[in-house]
Design a protein around this motif. Structure first.
Motif, mmCIF file in Angstrom:
data_model
loop_
_atom_site.group_PDB
_atom_site.id
_atom_site.type_symbol
_atom_site.label_atom_id
_atom_site.label_comp_id
_atom_site.label_asym_id
_atom_site.label_seq_id
_atom_site.Cartn_x
_atom_site.Cartn_y
_atom_site.Cartn_z
ATOM 1 N N LYS A 228 0.567 -0.916 -0.431
ATOM 2 C CA LYS A 228 -0.407 -0.371 0.271
ATOM 3 C C LYS A 228 0.756 1.296 -0.201
ATOM 4 N N VAL A 229 2.139 1.210 0.629
ATOM 5 C CA VAL A 229 2.850 2.181 1.024
ATOM 6 C C VAL A 229 3.616 2.867 -0.668
ATOM 7 N N ILE A 230 3.736 1.303 -0.700
ATOM 8 C CA ILE A 230 4.646 1.874 -2.251
ATOM 9 C C ILE A 230 3.373 2.091 -3.079
ATOM 10 N N LEU A 231 2.508 2.168 -3.540
ATOM 11 C CA LEU A 231 1.112 2.535 -4.378
ATOM 12 C C LEU A 231 1.188 3.909 -4.091
ATOM 13 N N LEU A 232 1.301 4.493 -2.923
ATOM 14 C CA LEU A 232 0.549 5.934 -2.386
ATOM 15 C C LEU A 232 1.839 6.745 -2.786
ATOM 16 N N THR A 233 3.997 5.758 -2.620
ATOM 17 C CA THR A 233 4.227 6.968 -2.951
ATOM 18 C C THR A 233 4.303 7.111 -4.990
ATOM 19 N N LEU A 234 3.749 5.842 -5.417
ATOM 20 C CA LEU A 234 3.721 6.236 -7.014
ATOM 21 C C LEU A 234 3.085 7.496 -7.344
ATOM 22 N N ILE A 235 1.848 7.356 -6.422
ATOM 23 C CA ILE A 235 0.763 8.709 -6.700
ATOM 24 C C ILE A 235 1.476 10.076 -6.774
ATOM 25 N N PHE A 236 2.377 10.221 -4.917
ATOM 26 C CA PHE A 236 2.679 11.352 -4.306
ATOM 27 C C PHE A 236 4.012 11.560 -5.841
ATOM 28 N N SER A 237 4.434 10.846 -5.758
ATOM 29 C CA SER A 237 6.057 10.986 -6.945
ATOM 30 C C SER A 237 4.508 11.664 -8.594
ATOM 31 N N LEU A 238 3.462 10.920 -8.804
ATOM 32 C CA LEU A 238 2.895 12.003 -9.776
ATOM 33 C C LEU A 238 3.230 12.984 -9.780
ATOM 34 N N ILE A 239 2.396 13.317 -9.001
ATOM 35 C CA ILE A 239 1.511 14.958 -8.682
ATOM 36 C C ILE A 239 2.850 15.600 -7.992
ATOM 37 N N SER A 240 4.007 15.162 -8.222
ATOM 38 C CA SER A 240 5.067 16.459 -7.310
ATOM 39 C C SER A 240 6.069 16.391 -8.840
ATOM 40 N N ALA A 364 12.625 17.285 -5.123
ATOM 41 C CA ALA A 364 13.794 17.795 -4.655
ATOM 42 C C ALA A 364 14.917 17.003 -5.238
ATOM 43 N N ASN A 365 14.428 16.020 -5.788
ATOM 44 C CA ASN A 365 16.253 14.988 -5.896
ATOM 45 C C ASN A 365 16.938 14.684 -5.065
ATOM 46 N N THR A 366 16.162 14.470 -3.335
ATOM 47 C CA THR A 366 17.506 14.491 -2.539
ATOM 48 C C THR A 366 16.696 13.296 -1.247
ATOM 49 N N PRO A 367 16.932 12.034 -1.731
ATOM 50 C CA PRO A 367 16.354 10.408 -1.136
ATOM 51 C C PRO A 367 16.892 10.422 0.102
ATOM 52 N N LEU A 368 18.387 10.643 0.672
ATOM 53 C CA LEU A 368 19.001 10.603 2.005
ATOM 54 C C LEU A 368 18.610 11.572 2.838
ATOM 55 N N PHE A 396 10.906 6.958 -8.746
ATOM 56 C CA PHE A 396 9.920 6.876 -9.867
ATOM 57 C C PHE A 396 9.847 8.657 -10.410
ATOM 58 N N SER A 397 10.121 9.584 -9.781
ATOM 59 C CA SER A 397 10.116 10.651 -9.801
ATOM 60 C C SER A 397 10.924 10.888 -11.226
ATOM 61 N N GLY A 398 11.641 10.261 -12.469
ATOM 62 C CA GLY A 398 12.710 10.210 -13.233
ATOM 63 C C GLY A 398 13.412 11.848 -13.336
ATOM 64 N N HIS A 399 13.645 12.276 -14.230
ATOM 65 C CA HIS A 399 14.590 13.163 -14.491
ATOM 66 C C HIS A 399 14.044 14.063 -14.308
ATOM 67 N N HIS A 400 13.202 14.901 -13.223
ATOM 68 C CA HIS A 400 12.429 15.846 -13.188
ATOM 69 C C HIS A 400 12.678 15.959 -11.540
ATOM 70 N N GLY A 401 11.970 17.638 -11.779
ATOM 71 C CA GLY A 401 12.389 17.937 -10.182
ATOM 72 C C GLY A 401 12.584 18.918 -10.782
ATOM 73 N N LEU A 402 12.626 20.524 -9.503
ATOM 74 C CA LEU A 402 12.263 21.350 -8.640
ATOM 75 C C LEU A 402 13.221 22.527 -9.012
ATOM 76 N N ALA A 410 24.833 10.896 -12.444
ATOM 77 C CA ALA A 410 24.568 8.904 -12.350
ATOM 78 C C ALA A 410 22.768 8.847 -12.831
ATOM 79 N N PRO A 411 22.690 8.653 -14.159
ATOM 80 C CA PRO A 411 21.197 8.261 -14.402
ATOM 81 C C PRO A 411 20.150 7.639 -13.031
ATOM 82 N N LYS A 412 18.868 7.610 -12.737
ATOM 83 C CA LYS A 412 18.449 6.596 -12.347
ATOM 84 C C LYS A 412 17.694 5.276 -11.830
ATOM 85 N N SER A 413 18.359 5.187 -13.597
ATOM 86 C CA SER A 413 17.661 3.482 -14.695
ATOM 87 C C SER A 413 18.556 3.407 -15.451
#
Length: 438
Positions: A228-240, A364-368, A396-402, A410-413
């Motif tokens: 459930k958390v991963i599914l929600l995270t995908l939605i949050f990433s898309l809206i960001s 922000a592309n700053t996971p840590l 999941f946010s790809g190469h997008h950001g603020l 280093a590419p994310k994938s």
């Protein structure tokens, strides 16, 4: 051997000294930012709804200041303070220089934006003040070119750590913000010193109290909850990602429409915000929105609050007003989580917290730094979940950001065939050219 140790301790003391100076100044300046913003937003604007009508004229003032005083030529390079955090990032990469006047200009612009009801945050102003202070320290002590970049990261750390009461986050954010997939650990000591000194100056010396967000209940660890958390995270990433794309799209379109006239852009954006405010019928989405943000952890808020805040903030910042984007992202993620909590049958404060961190990490592309922020903001609650949220949202946010000036080291994938050191802005342009040629 003895000489090596002498050099080591000499450099160590130097980093601590510079970091302390930056932390002291930025911590005090950030306290001023926070206290004045609270006064303008809570004590003045919230009690005088009619001030929103003056937002377009506030935009003219901001535009005039940036056009008249915000552009500085140095080493045959134009350093435009209107580029905001992107200019700070370019300075870390050695491409440009932050003018010392950037801090006062962005503070004044943020105060005007908050007073008249623009939708914005605060960390942007704190980071830019940090960059401005670091630039002044670099110039005063005649720091060499390599160390200038490190002190600039220290300024970022001090600004973020003191603005949010999260010194550990500030340390990593300063090293992580400028580039995807690369941490400059050589900047660890000055960033750590600047962030912690800035934090304690703000809280202990000046007595500022930061907002608190409390998770009432964290579910027990299980496979179902993680899914459930991963599914929600995908939605949050898309809206960001949607917010970032819309915000940059409005900026590009308005610059083209008004031929980069900052005054006209901000005036038009102010008019749009006034109209949107009248349509909505409340000022819940103007200013920082801290009240509804905190409410989203306790009880249900309007289900489309996240979308309203997204539009208000994208128009405000995209048209030339100034401030931060972290708090708006917090708001968007938390209120979206608030709206989704019944669908996934999870505690409201828990899902709001997931949304807050996921939206910030993706944008922000700053996971840590986002993970450390979750640990500091929520007192270590739900550690396992937030670790997954930060990684998934980042990937999941790809190469997008603020910030388009962020470099992709280093590419994310492996699916992305990108040369090292390319910026998000250039990647976006390449995608558009490919689409046009298809």
């Amino acid at each position: 051997m003895l000489q090596k140790y002498k050099n080591f301790f000499s450099i160590l003391i130097q980093w601590i000294f510079f970091g302390s100076i930056i932390g002291l100044i930025v911590g005090s300046a950030t306290t001023l930012l926070l206290e004045v913003n609270d006064f303008l937003g809570d004590d003045i604007r919230s009690k005088r709804d009619w001030l929103i009508l003056f937002l377009p004229f506030g935009g003219i003032i901001i535009g005039y200041i940036y056009m008249k005083y915000g552009k500085v030529f140095s080493n045959n390079t134009l350093n435009d303070t209107a580029e905001l955090n992107n200019l700070v990032i370019d300075t870390v990469h050695g491409k440009k220089e932050v003018p010392r006047r950037m801090g006062p200009i962005v503070y004044f612009g943020t105060f005007i934006t908050v007073l008249f009801g623009g939708s914005t945050g605060r960390e942007g102003a704190a980071i830019q003040m940090g960059g401005s202070v670091a630039a002044a320290v670099n110039k005063f002590f005649k720091v060499n070119k390599l160390d200038k970049k490190i002190l600039m990261m220290s300024g970022i750390s001090a600004g973020f750590g003191s603005a949010f009461g999260a010194p550990m986050t500030g340390v990593v954010f300063g090293m992580e913000m400028a580039a995807l997939g690369k941490l400059r650990f050589e900047a660890l000591v000055p960033c750590l010193t600047a962030s912690f000194v800035g934090h304690y100056v703000t809280t202990a010396a000046w007595g500022h109290k930061h907002e608190e967000f409390i998770i009432q209940n964290v579910p027990e660890v299980s496979i179902i909850i993680f899914m459930k958390v991963i599914l929600l995270t995908l939605i949050f990433s898309l809206i960001s990602v949607f917010y970032c794309q819309l915000r940059h799209g409005i900026q590009i379109y308005s610059e083209k429409l008004f031929k980069k006239n900052h005054m006209k852009r901000a005036f038009a954006g102010g008019v749009v915000i006034v109209v949107l405010t009248l349509i909505v019928g409340s000022q819940d989405y103007n200013g920082r929105g801290l009240e509804m943000l905190q409410q989203s952890f306790q009880e249900e808020v309007p289900p489309f609050a996240f979308f309203a805040k997204l539009i208000f903030t994208a128009v405000t910042l995209g048209s030339g007003f100034v401030g931060g984007e972290a708090i708006p992202l917090f708001f968007i993620g938390a209120t979206l989580g608030n709206a989704l909590h019944t669908l996934v049958d999870l505690p409201i404060s828990f899902v709001a917290a997931l949304g807050l961190i996921a939206a910030f990490s993706a944008g922000a592309n700053t996971p840590l730094a986002a993970f450390l922020l979750a640990m500091e903001m929520f007192n270590g609650e739900g550690l396992e979940y937030f670790f997954v949220v930060c990684l998934v949202s980042y990937l999941f946010s790809g190469h997008h950001g603020l910030w388009p000036s962020q470099k992709i080291y280093a590419p994310k994938s492996r699916l992305y065939n990108l040369p090292p050191g390319e910026t998000i802005e250039n990647v976006e342009k390449q995608k558009k050219r490919i689409k046009q040629n298809e």
